[in-house]
Design an enzyme around this catalytic site. Sequence first.
Site, PDB file in Angstrom:
ATOM      1  CG  ASP A 159      -1.619  -1.360   1.356  1.00  0.00           C
ATOM      2  OD1 ASP A 159      -2.391  -1.696   0.445  1.00  0.00           O
ATOM      3  OD2 ASP A 159      -1.358  -2.094   2.335  1.00  0.00           O
ATOM      4  CG  HIS A 187      -3.262  -5.255   3.421  1.00  0.00           C
ATOM      5  ND1 HIS A 187      -2.824  -4.468   2.396  1.00  0.00           N
ATOM      6  CD2 HIS A 187      -3.674  -6.406   2.839  1.00  0.00           C
ATOM      7  CE1 HIS A 187      -2.962  -5.105   1.252  1.00  0.00           C
ATOM      8  NE2 HIS A 187      -3.481  -6.284   1.492  1.00  0.00           N
TER       9      HIS A 187
HETATM   10  P1  NAI Z   1      -2.071 -18.318  -4.017  1.00  0.00           P
HETATM   11  O1  NAI Z   1      -3.422 -18.914  -3.771  1.00  0.00           O
HETATM   12  O2  NAI Z   1      -1.509 -18.294  -5.391  1.00  0.00           O
HETATM   13  O3  NAI Z   1      -1.003 -19.072  -3.092  1.00  0.00           O
HETATM   14  C1  NAI Z   1      -1.235 -19.354  -1.752  1.00  0.00           C
HETATM   15  C2  NAI Z   1      -0.500 -20.623  -1.441  1.00  0.00           C
HETATM   16  O4  NAI Z   1      -0.593 -20.846  -0.039  1.00  0.00           O
HETATM   17  C3  NAI Z   1      -1.065 -21.851  -2.136  1.00  0.00           C
HETATM   18  O5  NAI Z   1      -0.029 -22.489  -2.861  1.00  0.00           O
HETATM   19  C4  NAI Z   1      -1.573 -22.701  -0.994  1.00  0.00           C
HETATM   20  O6  NAI Z   1      -1.411 -24.087  -1.236  1.00  0.00           O
HETATM   21  C5  NAI Z   1      -0.684 -22.234   0.152  1.00  0.00           C
HETATM   22  N1  NAI Z   1      -1.213 -22.506   1.481  1.00  0.00           N
HETATM   23  C6  NAI Z   1      -2.505 -22.529   1.893  1.00  0.00           C
HETATM   24  N2  NAI Z   1      -2.570 -22.899   3.181  1.00  0.00           N
HETATM   25  C7  NAI Z   1      -1.322 -23.132   3.592  1.00  0.00           C
HETATM   26  C8  NAI Z   1      -0.744 -23.571   4.815  1.00  0.00           C
HETATM   27  N3  NAI Z   1      -1.511 -23.865   5.864  1.00  0.00           N
HETATM   28  N4  NAI Z   1       0.600 -23.700   4.882  1.00  0.00           N
HETATM   29  C9  NAI Z   1       1.366 -23.425   3.824  1.00  0.00           C
HETATM   30  N5  NAI Z   1       0.891 -23.025   2.627  1.00  0.00           N
HETATM   31  C10 NAI Z   1      -0.434 -22.880   2.521  1.00  0.00           C
HETATM   32  O7  NAI Z   1      -2.131 -16.864  -3.376  1.00  0.00           O
HETATM   33  P2  NAI Z   1      -1.117 -15.652  -3.578  1.00  0.00           P
HETATM   34  O8  NAI Z   1      -1.567 -14.840  -4.733  1.00  0.00           O
HETATM   35  O9  NAI Z   1       0.273 -16.153  -3.553  1.00  0.00           O
HETATM   36  O10 NAI Z   1      -1.431 -14.795  -2.265  1.00  0.00           O
HETATM   37  C11 NAI Z   1      -1.119 -15.298  -0.987  1.00  0.00           C
HETATM   38  C12 NAI Z   1      -1.756 -14.424   0.087  1.00  0.00           C
HETATM   39  O11 NAI Z   1      -1.244 -13.098   0.038  1.00  0.00           O
HETATM   40  C13 NAI Z   1      -3.277 -14.279  -0.059  1.00  0.00           C
HETATM   41  O12 NAI Z   1      -3.841 -14.351   1.241  1.00  0.00           O
HETATM   42  C14 NAI Z   1      -3.431 -12.876  -0.596  1.00  0.00           C
HETATM   43  O13 NAI Z   1      -4.682 -12.310  -0.252  1.00  0.00           O
HETATM   44  C15 NAI Z   1      -2.305 -12.185   0.122  1.00  0.00           C
HETATM   45  N6  NAI Z   1      -1.900 -10.903  -0.445  1.00  0.00           N
HETATM   46  C16 NAI Z   1      -1.505  -9.932   0.437  1.00  0.00           C
HETATM   47  C17 NAI Z   1      -1.087  -8.704   0.010  1.00  0.00           C
HETATM   48  C18 NAI Z   1      -0.666  -7.665   0.997  1.00  0.00           C
HETATM   49  O14 NAI Z   1      -0.327  -6.553   0.572  1.00  0.00           O
HETATM   50  N7  NAI Z   1      -0.655  -7.914   2.308  1.00  0.00           N
HETATM   51  C19 NAI Z   1      -1.060  -8.391  -1.417  1.00  0.00           C
HETATM   52  C20 NAI Z   1      -1.428  -9.481  -2.278  1.00  0.00           C
HETATM   53  C21 NAI Z   1      -1.842 -10.697  -1.782  1.00  0.00           C
END
Ligand code: NAI
Length: 329
Positions: A159, A187
């Site tokens: 952000d 966030h």
């Molecule tokens: P994604 O769905 O592509 O990857 C998430 C991964 O986490 C998946 O491979 C899944 O298998 C794994 N996962 C789920 N539960 C798990 C566990 N208990 N232990 C280990 N791995 C586990 O999602 P992406 O795009 O990589 O985003 C990840 C997170 O980041 C989401 O929650 C998203 O909302 C968040 N995010 C946060 C931002 C921020 O600025 N704080 C910005 C963009 C995304």
Amino acid sequence: MSTPVKVAVTGAAGQIGYSLLFRIASGSLLGPDTPVQLRLLEITPALKALEGVVMELDDCAFPLLAGVETGDDPNVVFDGANIALLVGARPRTKGMERGDLLEANGAIFKPQGAALNAHAADDIKVLVTGNPANTNALIAKSNAPDIPAERFNALTRLDHNRALAQLAAKTGSTVNDITKMTIWGNHSATQYPDVFHSEVNGRNAAELIDDQDWLESTFIPTVQQRGAAIIAARGASSAASAANATVDHMRDWVLGTPEGDWVSMAVPSDGSYGIAEGIITSFPCTTAGGAYNIVQGLELNEFSRAKIDASVAELQGEREAVQALGLVE
Ligand code: NAI
């Protein structure tokens, strides 16, 4: 070369992981003189995909990459970790209520907090990127009583970076000309990007822009809604920029912020600016020697105060919800 720093990453086979791991292994996180060992956590069904990512890491022949461990048990993967980047989380799916979302994430961040408590290195620093990031960090912190609370941060640097880009475009400057940007709060769409203390080439940004209407109806909503705009355009949520911000936050925490500037970090509130103690909320912070300090003494006008209070109220509501679920004290 020094002993490798152990960097744990969860959700390592996901979108953000696919960008993040390569940045860490190439030296963007800890600099060109610090080797890293990656310790990658995934859920069991994603371990196969993770294997492919590790093959690609091998194929990069990164000189700084001292090894990669993978697994689905946080008690093993977090063993000896100096840094933990908690990216994997449960996204909100259609029809899911907020309570369900918090509960599903509690099932992830509660055991991960406990595993960090039991197995991480004494100098562990934890940064939560997975949403709802602030409250997930609160859950992990609450389940790691032996780790100092201030070692649990959440990511609002994306952000912050988005706000820098918007302000640079508006003022015909570059991000290098801008200092003292602040994101306050959660966030989420209630976050408050504050330019009243920002400077563009040393000049106060709000005075330079002199356009409250632009701040209220363009700048703030653009930063707040940027994640949704990227999903609408790309058909997937921000990943490379989220990985970049994760690197920026942890790098600055470890290596320090430049003199005369600060960054936005969601950290446990110590009551600064009258914000409820203990919630993990974004503040302007400086860092040095591996520790951060919340910037003190900023004057908040009525407009800023109301925006900060609204976002903090949302975080207090989230804390109450996870307390009611027994996920935090
Ligand atoms: P994604 O769905 O592509 O990857 C998430 C991964 O986490 C998946 O491979 C899944 O298998 C794994 N996962 C789920 N539960 C798990 C566990 N208990 N232990 C280990 N791995 C586990 O999602 P992406 O795009 O990589 O985003 C990840 C997170 O980041 C989401 O929650 C998203 O909302 C968040 N995010 C946060 C931002 C921020 O600025 N704080 C910005 C963009 C995304």
